[in-house]
Design an enzyme around this catalytic site. Sequence first.
Site, PDB file in Angstrom:
ATOM      1  N   HIS A 280      38.166  49.888  38.235  1.00 23.54           N
ATOM      2  CA  HIS A 280      37.463  48.874  37.458  1.00 23.54           C
ATOM      3  C   HIS A 280      35.964  49.113  37.569  1.00 23.54           C
ATOM      4  O   HIS A 280      35.484  49.683  38.548  1.00 23.54           O
ATOM      5  CB  HIS A 280      37.812  47.455  37.942  1.00 23.54           C
ATOM      6  CG  HIS A 280      37.596  47.244  39.396  1.00 23.54           C
ATOM      7  ND1 HIS A 280      38.491  47.659  40.347  1.00 23.54           N
ATOM      8  CD2 HIS A 280      36.568  46.685  40.077  1.00 23.54           C
ATOM      9  CE1 HIS A 280      38.030  47.353  41.547  1.00 23.54           C
ATOM     10  NE2 HIS A 280      36.852  46.764  41.413  1.00 23.54           N
TER      11      HIS A 280
ATOM     12  N   HIS B 118      32.300  47.089  37.338  1.00 28.14           N
ATOM     13  CA  HIS B 118      31.592  45.804  37.312  1.00 28.14           C
ATOM     14  C   HIS B 118      30.412  45.910  36.354  1.00 28.14           C
ATOM     15  O   HIS B 118      29.644  46.878  36.423  1.00 28.14           O
ATOM     16  CB  HIS B 118      31.000  45.466  38.684  1.00 28.14           C
ATOM     17  CG  HIS B 118      31.986  45.313  39.789  1.00 28.14           C
ATOM     18  ND1 HIS B 118      32.363  44.087  40.289  1.00 28.14           N
ATOM     19  CD2 HIS B 118      32.679  46.226  40.526  1.00 28.14           C
ATOM     20  CE1 HIS B 118      33.229  44.246  41.275  1.00 28.14           C
ATOM     21  NE2 HIS B 118      33.436  45.541  41.442  1.00 28.14           N
TER      22      HIS B 118
HETATM   23  P1  AMP Z   1      35.837  45.731  44.201  1.00 30.80           P
HETATM   24  O1  AMP Z   1      35.275  45.186  45.476  1.00 30.80           O
HETATM   25  O2  AMP Z   1      34.937  46.698  43.494  1.00 30.80           O
HETATM   26  O3  AMP Z   1      37.233  46.294  44.400  1.00 30.80           O
HETATM   27  O4  AMP Z   1      35.928  44.498  43.215  1.00 30.80           O
HETATM   28  C1  AMP Z   1      37.004  43.649  43.104  1.00 30.80           C
HETATM   29  C2  AMP Z   1      36.524  42.457  42.334  1.00 30.80           C
HETATM   30  O5  AMP Z   1      37.638  41.821  41.764  1.00 30.80           O
HETATM   31  C3  AMP Z   1      35.813  41.399  43.189  1.00 30.80           C
HETATM   32  O6  AMP Z   1      34.513  41.186  42.656  1.00 30.80           O
HETATM   33  C4  AMP Z   1      36.691  40.158  43.052  1.00 30.80           C
HETATM   34  O7  AMP Z   1      35.938  38.979  42.975  1.00 30.80           O
HETATM   35  C5  AMP Z   1      37.432  40.435  41.759  1.00 30.80           C
HETATM   36  N1  AMP Z   1      38.757  39.829  41.652  1.00 30.80           N
HETATM   37  C6  AMP Z   1      39.777  39.919  42.522  1.00 30.80           C
HETATM   38  N2  AMP Z   1      40.872  39.289  42.037  1.00 30.80           N
HETATM   39  C7  AMP Z   1      40.525  38.831  40.807  1.00 30.80           C
HETATM   40  C8  AMP Z   1      41.210  38.085  39.789  1.00 30.80           C
HETATM   41  N3  AMP Z   1      42.494  37.713  39.930  1.00 30.80           N
HETATM   42  N4  AMP Z   1      40.550  37.795  38.646  1.00 30.80           N
HETATM   43  C9  AMP Z   1      39.243  38.156  38.486  1.00 30.80           C
HETATM   44  N5  AMP Z   1      38.546  38.859  39.405  1.00 30.80           N
HETATM   45  C10 AMP Z   1      39.168  39.183  40.548  1.00 30.80           C
END
Ligand code: AMP
Length: 139
Positions: A101, A103
Amino acid sequence: MREENCIFCKIANGDIGAATVYEDDDFRVILDLGPASKGHALILPKKHYRDICEADERVMSRLFSLAAKIGAAMKKGLGATGFNVVQNNGTSAGQTVFHLHVHVIPRYENGPAMVTWEPGSPAEGELEQTAKVLRAELM
Ligand code: AMP
Ligand code: ZN
């Protein structure tokens, strides 16, 4: 190409709801549940890849242009004055969800500093030595 028990596979393919800001055949873009700022979005490929090292060319070639499109919408619609594009690979890099993903984090005038680091002071010759190691890997 979906992984069982992967939350982002479920969200990207519509099995679990999320605040969707964009969708096409390859991607769903949602708002992060724990936003760093108002409008913090996540670009999710619909296919499962653990990180960018696994992703195919088609997905990779679209990610940055999609991030630009989302960032432009943040500036126009939310009044952001800039945005960060952040992508974590591996636990030590801060990755917590192991489905690729990207950001897209809008930045606002006088908002908090969000993507920062302390600049280091490499020893003499260190940069050239490190570059040599990487060049060898890339040959
Ligand atoms: P990373 O640390 O780059 O793996 O980012 C994961 C991101 O996913 C974090 O910013 C979380 O807040 C976000 N996240 C986790 N679960 C969900 C969800 N169900 N819906 C939306 N965002 C999520
Ligand atoms: Zn997945």
